[in-house]
Write an enzyme that holds these catalytic residues in place. Structure first.
Site, PDB file in Angstrom:
ATOM      1  N   TYR A  57      37.308  32.791  49.253  1.00 50.61           N
ATOM      2  CA  TYR A  57      38.457  33.618  49.607  1.00 50.61           C
ATOM      3  C   TYR A  57      39.291  32.277  50.825  1.00 50.61           C
ATOM      4  CZ  TYR A  57      38.696  37.390  46.943  1.00 50.61           C
ATOM      5  OH  TYR A  57      38.311  38.231  45.861  1.00 50.61           O
ATOM      6  N   GLN A  90      50.177  40.051  40.686  1.00 48.87           N
ATOM      7  CA  GLN A  90      48.810  40.524  41.203  1.00 48.87           C
ATOM      8  C   GLN A  90      48.634  39.355  41.708  1.00 48.87           C
ATOM      9  OE1 GLN A  90      47.657  41.336  36.872  1.00 48.87           O
ATOM     10  NE2 GLN A  90      49.491  40.750  37.112  1.00 48.87           N
ATOM     11  N   HIS A 108      46.998  43.678  44.506  1.00 47.47           N
ATOM     12  CA  HIS A 108      45.724  43.171  44.643  1.00 47.47           C
ATOM     13  C   HIS A 108      45.680  42.937  45.724  1.00 47.47           C
ATOM     14  CE1 HIS A 108      45.311  42.973  40.267  1.00 47.47           C
ATOM     15  NE2 HIS A 108      44.991  43.860  40.192  1.00 47.47           N
TER      16      HIS A 108
HETATM   17  N1  APR Z   1      53.885  29.641  33.706  1.00 50.00           N
HETATM   18  C1  APR Z   1      53.835  30.619  33.577  1.00 50.00           C
HETATM   19  N2  APR Z   1      52.260  31.237  33.069  1.00 50.00           N
HETATM   20  C2  APR Z   1      51.719  30.405  32.835  1.00 50.00           C
HETATM   21  C3  APR Z   1      51.732  29.264  33.070  1.00 50.00           C
HETATM   22  C4  APR Z   1      53.063  28.280  34.046  1.00 50.00           C
HETATM   23  N3  APR Z   1      53.188  27.319  34.342  1.00 50.00           N
HETATM   24  N4  APR Z   1      50.466  28.435  33.447  1.00 50.00           N
HETATM   25  C5  APR Z   1      49.464  29.778  33.143  1.00 50.00           C
HETATM   26  N5  APR Z   1      49.802  30.738  32.662  1.00 50.00           N
HETATM   27  C6  APR Z   1      49.553  31.624  31.683  1.00 50.00           C
HETATM   28  C7  APR Z   1      48.447  32.362  31.283  1.00 50.00           C
HETATM   29  O1  APR Z   1      48.632  31.463  29.492  1.00 50.00           O
HETATM   30  C8  APR Z   1      47.666  32.712  31.834  1.00 50.00           C
HETATM   31  O2  APR Z   1      48.602  34.338  30.956  1.00 50.00           O
HETATM   32  O3  APR Z   1      48.866  32.576  33.095  1.00 50.00           O
HETATM   33  C9  APR Z   1      48.515  33.736  32.416  1.00 50.00           C
HETATM   34  C10 APR Z   1      47.060  33.821  34.049  1.00 50.00           C
HETATM   35  O4  APR Z   1      46.369  35.050  33.514  1.00 50.00           O
HETATM   36  P1  APR Z   1      45.306  35.414  34.316  1.00 50.00           P
HETATM   37  O5  APR Z   1      44.210  33.918  35.078  1.00 50.00           O
HETATM   38  O6  APR Z   1      44.474  36.121  33.558  1.00 50.00           O
HETATM   39  O7  APR Z   1      45.420  35.551  35.334  1.00 50.00           O
HETATM   40  P2  APR Z   1      46.469  36.727  36.220  1.00 50.00           P
HETATM   41  O8  APR Z   1      46.959  37.492  34.801  1.00 50.00           O
HETATM   42  O9  APR Z   1      47.203  37.025  37.147  1.00 50.00           O
HETATM   43  O10 APR Z   1      44.692  38.148  36.443  1.00 50.00           O
HETATM   44  C11 APR Z   1      45.107  39.012  36.704  1.00 50.00           C
HETATM   45  O11 APR Z   1      43.032  38.920  37.232  1.00 50.00           O
HETATM   46  O12 APR Z   1      40.949  37.855  38.095  1.00 50.00           O
HETATM   47  C12 APR Z   1      41.455  38.635  38.699  1.00 50.00           C
HETATM   48  O13 APR Z   1      42.229  39.847  40.701  1.00 50.00           O
HETATM   49  C13 APR Z   1      42.425  38.893  39.918  1.00 50.00           C
HETATM   50  O14 APR Z   1      45.281  39.174  39.572  1.00 50.00           O
HETATM   51  C14 APR Z   1      44.260  38.504  39.019  1.00 50.00           C
HETATM   52  C15 APR Z   1      43.869  39.230  37.996  1.00 50.00           C
END
Ligand code: APR
Length: 233
Positions: A57, A90, A108
């Site tokens: 973190y 999130q 979160h």
């Molecule tokens: N603009 C918009 N979306 C994007 C971009 C961009 N420039 N670049 C990547 N993405 C998209 C990806 O295609 C994907 O669908 O962002 C998404 C990220 O997904 P994750 O990495 O799974 O992140 P998130 O959905 O926020 O994860 C949820 O998982 O581990 C945990 O607690 C953590 O809050 C987080 C939760």
């Protein structure tokens, strides 16, 4: 303009901050390729190796402190000129707030807060970037990051669900929609409300009615959403 503004609810994930240089979790090169969730983001990890959790973190906090909001965050803030906007994120960074969004619900938790391991209602701001072993709450117990880890309750979920259920318009941006209960919020949105999903790699949303899927980065896709929404007013 109508004095009672329509409610626009945004559900954001790590993708909204990608263009600010912050890594997402599940994209290629994402955080969960370099770390195992169970080593850094669970209560068991904290019990087993708190130093590793704090280091993880610390890195996130350092990156977030130097990142600046991108056009995607800015567009969401600008939408307050037209709508009563609630951002349900999130993300644990503060880029929505720094872009000017005034009502942000952090599902979160926050990188910039610590909390007591003895009494979870004792929450403190983290001014710089460090939270270390030996940093204690006023009761004398170790402080931990105020982050909701896997396997923990999501205290803000009911508040978020209540906002989702009042949406006149709903936008999902930058989330893979694989982590619950956050992903389940789309099921609270009224049937007839126009919905948008913005993501370069569109997540599955089931058979959501009245949805427009925009396969694009946040900065580009949200510009289209803003234009559409303002025309709908
Ligand atoms: N603009 C918009 N979306 C994007 C971009 C961009 N420039 N670049 C990547 N993405 C998209 C990806 O295609 C994907 O669908 O962002 C998404 C990220 O997904 P994750 O990495 O799974 O992140 P998130 O959905 O926020 O994860 C949820 O998982 O581990 C945990 O607690 C953590 O809050 C987080 C939760």
């Amino acid at each position: 303009m109508n004095s009672v503004r329509k409610k626009l609810i945004i559900l954001s994930g790590a993708g909204i901050s990608a263009e600010s240089g912050l890594a997402t979790f599940r994209d290629s090169g994402g955080l969960w390729e370099g770390y195992k969730v169970e080593d850094v983001a669970t209560p068991e990890a904290w019990r087993k190796n708190p130093a590793l959790v704090l280091e993880f973190y610390y890195q996130r906090r350092r990156n977030a402190r130097t990142a600046i909001p991108n056009r995607g965050h800015e567009i969401i803030a600008e939408l307050e000129n037209y709508f009563d906007v609630t951002v349900i994120t999130q993300n644990v960074d503060d880029l929505h707030e720094r872009a000017g969004s005034s009502h942000v619900i952090h599902l979160h938790g926050s990188l910039f807060e610590s909390r007591s391991t003895e009494d979870e209602s004792l929450v403190y701001p983290i001014e710089g970037t460090e939270l270390n072993l030996g940093d204690l709450c006023e009761l004398g117990s170790q402080l931990r990051p105020n982050i909701v880890w896997f396997g923990e309750m999501v205290p803000m979920i009911e508040v978020a669900a209540s906002w989702a259920s009042q949406a006149d318009f709903f936008v999902v941006v930058g989330t893979s929609l694989v982590v619950y209960p956050a992903a389940g919020l789309v099921n609270y949105v009224p049937f007839e409300a126009p919905k948008y999903v913005v993501d370069p790699n569109l997540p599955a949303v089931g058979n959501m009615p009245f949805v427009k899927m925009i396969e694009a980065k946040a900065s580009i896709g949200l510009e289209k959403v803003k234009k559409d929404l303002v025309e709908l007013l």
